[in-house]
Write a protein that holds these residues in place. Sequence first.
Motif, mmCIF file in Angstrom:
data_model
loop_
_atom_site.group_PDB
_atom_site.id
_atom_site.type_symbol
_atom_site.label_atom_id
_atom_site.label_comp_id
_atom_site.label_asym_id
_atom_site.label_seq_id
_atom_site.Cartn_x
_atom_site.Cartn_y
_atom_site.Cartn_z
ATOM 1 N N ALA A 14 0.824 -1.208 0.000
ATOM 2 C CA ALA A 14 0.000 0.000 0.000
ATOM 3 C C ALA A 14 0.857 1.257 0.000
ATOM 4 N N THR A 15 2.053 1.192 0.588
ATOM 5 C CA THR A 15 2.911 2.378 0.631
ATOM 6 C C THR A 15 3.766 2.495 -0.614
ATOM 7 N N ALA A 16 4.165 1.370 -1.231
ATOM 8 C CA ALA A 16 4.972 1.431 -2.445
ATOM 9 C C ALA A 16 4.133 2.039 -3.560
ATOM 10 N N ASN A 17 4.780 2.701 -4.475
ATOM 11 C CA ASN A 17 4.139 3.340 -5.633
ATOM 12 C C ASN A 17 3.305 4.551 -5.252
ATOM 13 N N LYS A 18 3.353 4.974 -4.005
ATOM 14 C CA LYS A 18 2.610 6.164 -3.598
ATOM 15 C C LYS A 18 3.586 7.084 -2.886
ATOM 16 N N SER A 19 3.834 8.213 -3.452
ATOM 17 C CA SER A 19 4.773 9.163 -2.869
ATOM 18 C C SER A 19 4.377 9.487 -1.435
ATOM 19 N N GLY A 20 5.273 9.252 -0.509
ATOM 20 C CA GLY A 20 5.005 9.562 0.891
ATOM 21 C C GLY A 20 4.187 8.529 1.610
ATOM 22 N N GLY A 21 3.907 7.394 0.987
ATOM 23 C CA GLY A 21 3.222 6.315 1.667
ATOM 24 C C GLY A 21 1.723 6.326 1.551
ATOM 25 N N GLY A 22 1.174 7.202 0.724
ATOM 26 C CA GLY A 22 -0.270 7.199 0.510
ATOM 27 C C GLY A 22 -1.041 7.471 1.791
ATOM 28 N N SER A 56 10.131 0.214 10.217
ATOM 29 C CA SER A 56 11.258 0.561 9.356
ATOM 30 C C SER A 56 11.013 0.096 7.923
ATOM 31 N N MET A 57 10.424 -1.089 7.781
ATOM 32 C CA MET A 57 10.116 -1.588 6.439
ATOM 33 C C MET A 57 9.049 -0.722 5.766
ATOM 34 N N ILE A 58 8.047 -0.294 6.522
ATOM 35 C CA ILE A 58 7.014 0.578 5.970
ATOM 36 C C ILE A 58 7.645 1.904 5.535
ATOM 37 N N MET A 59 8.551 2.442 6.358
ATOM 38 C CA MET A 59 9.236 3.682 5.999
ATOM 39 C C MET A 59 10.038 3.498 4.718
ATOM 40 N N PHE A 60 10.746 2.385 4.624
ATOM 41 C CA PHE A 60 11.531 2.108 3.418
ATOM 42 C C PHE A 60 10.635 2.046 2.188
ATOM 43 N N TYR A 61 9.553 1.286 2.275
ATOM 44 C CA TYR A 61 8.686 1.110 1.113
ATOM 45 C C TYR A 61 7.955 2.391 0.725
ATOM 46 N N SER A 62 7.893 3.374 1.613
ATOM 47 C CA SER A 62 7.266 4.640 1.231
ATOM 48 C C SER A 62 8.125 5.398 0.237
ATOM 49 N N THR A 63 9.404 5.040 0.126
ATOM 50 C CA THR A 63 10.286 5.712 -0.828
ATOM 51 C C THR A 63 10.488 4.903 -2.105
ATOM 52 N N LEU A 72 12.408 7.025 -4.704
ATOM 53 C CA LEU A 72 12.071 8.433 -4.893
ATOM 54 C C LEU A 72 13.163 9.327 -4.322
ATOM 55 N N GLN A 73 13.753 8.907 -3.225
ATOM 56 C CA GLN A 73 14.749 9.718 -2.539
ATOM 57 C C GLN A 73 15.652 8.788 -1.743
ATOM 58 N N PRO A 74 16.972 9.040 -1.742
ATOM 59 C CA PRO A 74 17.857 8.211 -0.916
ATOM 60 C C PRO A 74 17.430 8.259 0.546
ATOM 61 N N LEU A 75 17.504 7.124 1.190
ATOM 62 C CA LEU A 75 17.004 6.976 2.552
ATOM 63 C C LEU A 75 17.989 6.153 3.369
ATOM 64 N N ARG A 76 18.145 6.519 4.611
ATOM 65 C CA ARG A 76 18.943 5.735 5.548
ATOM 66 C C ARG A 76 18.112 5.585 6.815
ATOM 67 N N ILE A 77 17.889 4.340 7.232
ATOM 68 C CA ILE A 77 17.131 4.069 8.452
ATOM 69 C C ILE A 77 18.060 3.383 9.433
ATOM 70 N N HIS A 78 18.273 4.028 10.567
ATOM 71 C CA HIS A 78 19.113 3.459 11.622
ATOM 72 C C HIS A 78 18.184 2.919 12.700
ATOM 73 N N MET A 79 18.171 1.595 12.844
ATOM 74 C CA MET A 79 17.287 0.948 13.816
ATOM 75 C C MET A 79 18.035 0.755 15.136
#
Length: 175
Positions: A14-22, A56-63, A72-79
Amino acid sequence: CPSSDTRLGYRMNATANKSGGGSELLMRALGMKKILSSDKQELVIYDLTAGLARDSMIMFYSTVSDIEGSILQPLRIHMVERDPLVVSLLTDAMRRLNILAEVDKNSNEDNIAKLLKKCLSLEEGDAVSVLSRYAKSSTDSVPYPPDILYLDPMFPPRKKKVSAVKKDMAILHSL
């Protein structure tokens, strides 16, 4: 990637293919649509209560912008996770991700695995120690200063007995 008939798979698709996670509530709460439309070169998120890394996975897939795995934009997630057992599970998942990223150079899963491998990092510790270490150091000495500090409230107190929590959350409750 989990299959789309699972709850996490559904949320990720649901978040992929939608800028910002829909309409994903987590992405709306983080203001991802606004951040992704800005001119920021790399977005850095600290997930200070990583748990099983779902958020974190949801955040990743939003990009992720398309099925080919372009972003869409380079992303770094530090867990950051404080429970040693959960850290062991996440470390094993990251090890498997590294293997997957190296296996098949042509598959779509490989593209996603490579992107995940590049953008995810893991640290054992608690949010307070990570934030105090960050506050004590200068911004220049921190390799990836955060744009977003994400704290999941985890387990809010229950006001009344409604139903049992789901199995995976019950495991975290017991830890």
